[in-house]
Design a protein around this motif. Structure first.
Motif, PDB file in Angstrom:
ATOM      1  N   TYR A   1       1.196  -0.888  -0.152  1.00  0.00           N
ATOM      2  CA  TYR A   1      -0.177   0.513  -0.334  1.00  0.00           C
ATOM      3  C   TYR A   1       1.180   1.642  -0.178  1.00  0.00           C
ATOM      4  O   TYR A   1       1.149   1.255   1.196  1.00  0.00           O
ATOM      5  N   ALA A   2       0.813   2.356  -1.030  1.00  0.00           N
ATOM      6  CA  ALA A   2       1.763   3.041  -1.460  1.00  0.00           C
ATOM      7  C   ALA A   2       0.964   4.346  -1.626  1.00  0.00           C
ATOM      8  O   ALA A   2       0.138   4.637  -2.166  1.00  0.00           O
ATOM      9  N   GLN A   3       1.778   5.473  -1.707  1.00  0.00           N
ATOM     10  CA  GLN A   3       1.242   6.944  -1.932  1.00  0.00           C
ATOM     11  C   GLN A   3       1.679   7.301  -3.227  1.00  0.00           C
ATOM     12  O   GLN A   3       2.793   7.324  -3.748  1.00  0.00           O
ATOM     13  N   PRO A   4       0.658   7.299  -4.400  1.00  0.00           N
ATOM     14  CA  PRO A   4       0.994   7.633  -5.749  1.00  0.00           C
ATOM     15  C   PRO A   4       2.086   8.880  -5.567  1.00  0.00           C
ATOM     16  O   PRO A   4       1.833   9.684  -5.232  1.00  0.00           O
ATOM     17  N   PHE A   5       2.549   8.910  -6.798  1.00  0.00           N
ATOM     18  CA  PHE A   5       3.438  10.038  -6.791  1.00  0.00           C
ATOM     19  C   PHE A   5       2.846  11.299  -7.410  1.00  0.00           C
ATOM     20  O   PHE A   5       3.263  13.023  -6.903  1.00  0.00           O
ATOM     21  N   TYR A   6       2.017  11.957  -7.933  1.00  0.00           N
ATOM     22  CA  TYR A   6       0.731  12.969  -7.947  1.00  0.00           C
ATOM     23  C   TYR A   6       0.167  13.404  -7.075  1.00  0.00           C
ATOM     24  O   TYR A   6      -0.206  14.701  -7.271  1.00  0.00           O
ATOM     25  N   THR A   7       0.020  13.330  -6.395  1.00  0.00           N
ATOM     26  CA  THR A   7      -0.485  13.753  -4.778  1.00  0.00           C
ATOM     27  C   THR A   7      -0.050  15.057  -4.409  1.00  0.00           C
ATOM     28  O   THR A   7       1.535  15.035  -5.149  1.00  0.00           O
ATOM     29  N   GLU A   8      -0.477  15.683  -3.702  1.00  0.00           N
ATOM     30  CA  GLU A   8      -0.198  16.659  -3.055  1.00  0.00           C
ATOM     31  C   GLU A   8       1.108  16.853  -1.889  1.00  0.00           C
ATOM     32  O   GLU A   8       1.136  15.654  -1.716  1.00  0.00           O
ATOM     33  N   LYS A   9       0.777  18.307  -1.042  1.00  0.00           N
ATOM     34  CA  LYS A   9       1.936  17.278   0.096  1.00  0.00           C
ATOM     35  C   LYS A   9       1.167  17.182   1.113  1.00  0.00           C
ATOM     36  O   LYS A   9       2.318  16.005   1.529  1.00  0.00           O
ATOM     37  N   LEU A  10       0.325  16.461   1.845  1.00  0.00           N
ATOM     38  CA  LEU A  10      -0.177  15.910   2.439  1.00  0.00           C
ATOM     39  C   LEU A  10       0.269  14.679   1.731  1.00  0.00           C
ATOM     40  O   LEU A  10       0.423  14.308   1.349  1.00  0.00           O
TER      41      LEU A  10
ATOM     42  N   CYS B   1       9.634   0.091 -14.690  1.00  0.00           N
ATOM     43  CA  CYS B   1       8.366   0.204 -14.813  1.00  0.00           C
ATOM     44  C   CYS B   1       7.908   1.173 -15.836  1.00  0.00           C
ATOM     45  O   CYS B   1       6.518   0.890 -16.404  1.00  0.00           O
ATOM     46  N   ALA B   2       8.680   2.228 -16.257  1.00  0.00           N
ATOM     47  CA  ALA B   2       8.465   3.057 -17.010  1.00  0.00           C
ATOM     48  C   ALA B   2       7.143   3.995 -17.004  1.00  0.00           C
ATOM     49  O   ALA B   2       7.017   5.157 -18.365  1.00  0.00           O
ATOM     50  N   SER B   3       6.822   3.910 -15.579  1.00  0.00           N
ATOM     51  CA  SER B   3       5.431   4.994 -15.461  1.00  0.00           C
ATOM     52  C   SER B   3       6.340   5.981 -14.321  1.00  0.00           C
ATOM     53  O   SER B   3       5.838   6.747 -13.771  1.00  0.00           O
ATOM     54  N   GLY B   4       7.902   5.481 -14.385  1.00  0.00           N
ATOM     55  CA  GLY B   4       8.109   5.924 -13.315  1.00  0.00           C
ATOM     56  C   GLY B   4       8.244   5.617 -11.672  1.00  0.00           C
ATOM     57  O   GLY B   4       8.060   6.365 -10.175  1.00  0.00           O
ATOM     58  N   SER B   5       7.095   4.756 -11.248  1.00  0.00           N
ATOM     59  CA  SER B   5       5.690   4.255 -10.045  1.00  0.00           C
ATOM     60  C   SER B   5       6.905   3.955  -8.771  1.00  0.00           C
ATOM     61  O   SER B   5       7.505   3.732  -7.556  1.00  0.00           O
TER      62      SER B   5
ATOM     63  N   ARG C   1       1.925   0.484 -11.755  1.00  0.00           N
ATOM     64  CA  ARG C   1       1.146   0.993 -11.065  1.00  0.00           C
ATOM     65  C   ARG C   1       0.286   1.075 -12.573  1.00  0.00           C
ATOM     66  O   ARG C   1      -0.690   1.700 -13.140  1.00  0.00           O
ATOM     67  N   ASP C   2       1.006   0.361 -14.185  1.00  0.00           N
ATOM     68  CA  ASP C   2       0.388   0.513 -15.195  1.00  0.00           C
ATOM     69  C   ASP C   2      -0.513  -0.188 -15.610  1.00  0.00           C
ATOM     70  O   ASP C   2      -1.394   0.233 -16.465  1.00  0.00           O
ATOM     71  N   PRO C   3      -1.021  -1.451 -14.925  1.00  0.00           N
ATOM     72  CA  PRO C   3      -0.482  -2.327 -14.443  1.00  0.00           C
ATOM     73  C   PRO C   3       1.058  -3.850 -14.561  1.00  0.00           C
ATOM     74  O   PRO C   3       0.624  -3.888 -16.065  1.00  0.00           O
ATOM     75  N   LYS C   4       1.857  -3.379 -14.124  1.00  0.00           N
ATOM     76  CA  LYS C   4       3.213  -4.201 -14.898  1.00  0.00           C
ATOM     77  C   LYS C   4       3.993  -4.458 -13.588  1.00  0.00           C
ATOM     78  O   LYS C   4       4.568  -4.123 -12.223  1.00  0.00           O
ATOM     79  N   CYS C   5       5.054  -6.064 -13.574  1.00  0.00           N
ATOM     80  CA  CYS C   5       5.155  -6.568 -12.682  1.00  0.00           C
ATOM     81  C   CYS C   5       6.669  -6.152 -13.038  1.00  0.00           C
ATOM     82  O   CYS C   5       7.079  -7.186 -14.458  1.00  0.00           O
ATOM     83  N   ILE C   6       7.497  -5.777 -11.412  1.00  0.00           N
ATOM     84  CA  ILE C   6       8.833  -6.086 -12.178  1.00  0.00           C
ATOM     85  C   ILE C   6       9.784  -6.717 -10.851  1.00  0.00           C
ATOM     86  O   ILE C   6       9.027  -6.885  -9.984  1.00  0.00           O
ATOM     87  N   PRO C   7      11.033  -7.327 -10.968  1.00  0.00           N
ATOM     88  CA  PRO C   7      11.239  -7.820 -10.220  1.00  0.00           C
ATOM     89  C   PRO C   7      11.800  -7.116  -8.631  1.00  0.00           C
ATOM     90  O   PRO C   7      12.409  -5.827  -8.829  1.00  0.00           O
ATOM     91  N   SER C   8      11.770  -7.133  -7.284  1.00  0.00           N
ATOM     92  CA  SER C   8      11.764  -6.662  -6.997  1.00  0.00           C
ATOM     93  C   SER C   8      12.868  -5.709  -6.505  1.00  0.00           C
ATOM     94  O   SER C   8      12.727  -4.830  -5.837  1.00  0.00           O
TER      95      SER C   8
END
Length: 580
Positions: free
Chosen positions: A185-194, A366-370, A349-356
């Motif tokens: 469970y993670a916070q996405p990059f596009y949110t504001e300061k909170l 990820c090609a999305s920066g996530s 976030r694409d969704p796509k799976c990469i090695p941890s």
């Protein structure tokens, strides 16, 4: 549970029941009180000022034992591993054991189940122990030390660490109590300061929970949203992993804590694959909980769905009086919920799976920066990345706080008027280049800021220490990181006078660190059998390519090589001197 014993014992505790042990473990620095036994330095720093935990063998009767208990753990993933360092030096060292107990009712009456033990004198050196914990529910670990026949039998432990212990993603194991991390469970990059933050214990002010929900203690963890001092309503998302459910009556259960007049609310939404919209499934208004001081239970009907993710949205109104926390996320077993990505993969976030191990490796896999936006490079809010994965290491009096002007500043906890350390720690970073550097800006007026690098083997490397500049200007520091497989960065802020100075950092950036895109492992030289006469040197060549660079591990009869100076491992292979 992780602990280097520099500032306390991190939730571990001595056994209170006198029927189960005879004396206590003690936190100590420097040499122990007896000659010819015990460490002279800790493992973390390797000096006489670093802390560790030990059992003194002088006073207890021979055969006495001491038990150290871990915090209570709700669950662990299948790859969960416990690593620690131990020191057993002295002619009459007896034995140390690591044991586990289980109890679904939390009565903790089950017998000790020994996972690991070591006996006897192992010289004046720290040695690493590692135990596979695996997937478990409701458990506790215990170090049990035994006294030998004389005073020279001290035993010590240091640098306790849980690895890969967050929820596994197996059916029924999407549950998360946040004791080992955020479970995907993670916070996405596009949110504001909170920012959603992984927290332990009570935070500053009077609106945060006093304890977590899982353990009902200040040692437990939860996810936390502090309203700060917003000038307008602000939201922050916590995104779950991509999953599927297979039951119409699938229910998501979690516990939430909302307290304070400036809370806006809490919403649970779902986002299905291939859509740019979300559907709100559950909501609670903050005004109805403005004076709440306890955890409440939420039941969310999710139903049967193909690939989707849950988004938990916290809303803070203008003002600073109001905090939101969540804990103990649980999926009803009827859901048959499954993750898209396996336990050893990161969910993009694409969704796509990469090695941890490609998460936080300074390259956009990820090609999305996530996989990189939460990995330490940060301007603390100007571009909407919040704290970028940096977290406070809980301290008694101090913490780093995200100021409205978008920088991190040391502040007090619970209106403490003294001084102390505030520790800000990065996420685990992977595979840096030999040219890797880090730069950051700082303001120090009456205090110091120390930047350390924590390596995978437990070593702490001092990168920089800056002192008061007696001005309020921003200054820049650039430090060399170099090539490492895994490491963390820590900033330790120590104000001299909290209310008459400034201890702050901003604009952390990593430069020339990525090693490029992933490339498959290919063995370029295979070892071959060799028949040689006794007591001659023999070389077994083995090399491989790939990105990240692969590690070659040598074993003997399925086990790690013994501690023998005749074995010499290099980049080219294994040299055995005086082979017999």
């Amino acid at each position: 549970g992780d602990c280097d014993f520099q500032h306390g014992i991190c939730g571990w505790s001595n056994e209170p029941d006198s029927d189960k042990d005879d004396f206590d473990w003690t936190r100590h620095a420097g040499s122990t009180y007896s000659t010819g036994t015990g460490p002279s330095a800790d493992h973390t720093y390797g000096n006489s000022s670093g802390g560790y935990l030990y059992m003194e063998a002088s006073n207890p009767q021979p055969g006495s034992k001491t038990v150290l208990n871990s915090p209570y753990f709700h669950s662990s993933g299948p790859e969960c591993t416990f690593r620690f360092w131990y020191h057993m030096y002295g002619a009459n060292v007896d034995k140390i054991e690591l044991a586990i107990t289980h109890d679904t009712e939390r009565v903790w009456r089950s017998p000790y189940d020994t996972l690991w033990s070591m006996q006897g004198d192992h010289n004046d050196t720290w040695m690493m122990g590692e135990v596979k914990i695996g997937a478990r529910k409701e458990f506790r670990l215990h170090f049990i030390g035994y006294v030998g026949v004389s005073y020279d039998g001290d035993i010590a432990i240091d640098d306790l660490e849980f690895l890969n212990c967050a929820g596994s993603g197996l059916i029924g194991d999407l549950d998360c109590d946040f004791e080992f991390g955020n479970c995907g469970y993670a916070q996405p990059f596009y949110t504001e300061k909170l920012d959603w933050m992984w927290m332990q214990g009570a935070n500053s002010g009077y609106t945060a929970p006093d304890t977590d929900h899982s353990t009902e203690s200040t040692l437990g963890h939860y996810m936390y949203l502090e309203s700060g001092n917003n000038s307008a309503a602000t939201t922050a998302l916590l995104e779950g992993p991509w999953i599927t459910t297979q039951a119409p009556d699938c229910t998501l259960i979690f516990y939430y804590h909302m307290n304070g007049q400036n809370i806006g609310g809490l919403n649970v939404k779902v986002r299905e694959i291939g859509t740019n919209t979300t559907k709100t499934l559950w909501t609670v208004n903050g005004s109805a909980n403005a004076t709440a001081s306890s955890w409440a239970k939420a039941l969310v009907n999710v139903g049967e769905r193909s690939l989707f993710r849950v988004e938990i949205e916290g809303v803070a109104n203008a003002g600073y009086l109001g905090d939101v926390a969540i804990d103990d996320i649980e999926w009803n077993p009827r859901c048959q919920a499954k993750k898209l990505c396996h336990d050893d993969q990161y969910s993009c976030r694409d969704p796509k799976c990469i090695p941890s191990f490609l998460e936080c490796n300074f390259y956009d896999d990820c090609a999305s920066g996530s996989d990189e936006h939460h990995c330490g490079q940060c301007d603390f809010g100007n571009t909407g990345f919040g704290m970028c994965g940096w977290v406070n290491v809980p301290q008694e009096h101090m913490k780093w706080y995200l100021e409205d002007e978008y920088y991190m500043q040391v502040t007090t906890i619970n209106w403490y008027y003294g001084t102390g350390d505030a520790i800000l720690e990065s996420p685990l970073l992977h595979y840096s280049n030999s040219t890797c550097q880090m730069k950051f800006k700082y303001q120090v007026y009456q205090g110091t800021i120390t930047a350390n690098m924590l390596l995978e083997n437990g070593t702490t490397v001092l990168l920089s220490k800056v002192y008061s500049t007696y001005d309020l200007d921003w200054h820049m520091v650039t430090v060399d990181i170099g090539a490492h497989d895994a490491f963390k960065i820590q900033f330790i802020g120590t104000p001299t006078y909290l209310y008459w100075g400034m201890t702050a950092i901003d604009d952390i950036a990593f430069m020339n660190c990525d090693i490029g895109p992933e490339a498959p492992v290919k063995i370029t030289t295979y070892p071959t059998d060799a028949n040689v006469p006794p007591y001659v040197d023999v070389m077994f060549n083995c090399t491989a390519t790939g990105n990240p660079p692969p590690k070659i591990t040598w074993t003997q009869n399925g086990r790690s090589l013994p501690d023998d100076p005749r074995f010499k491992v290099s980049d080219q292979g294994l040299l055995i001197q005086n082979a017999d």
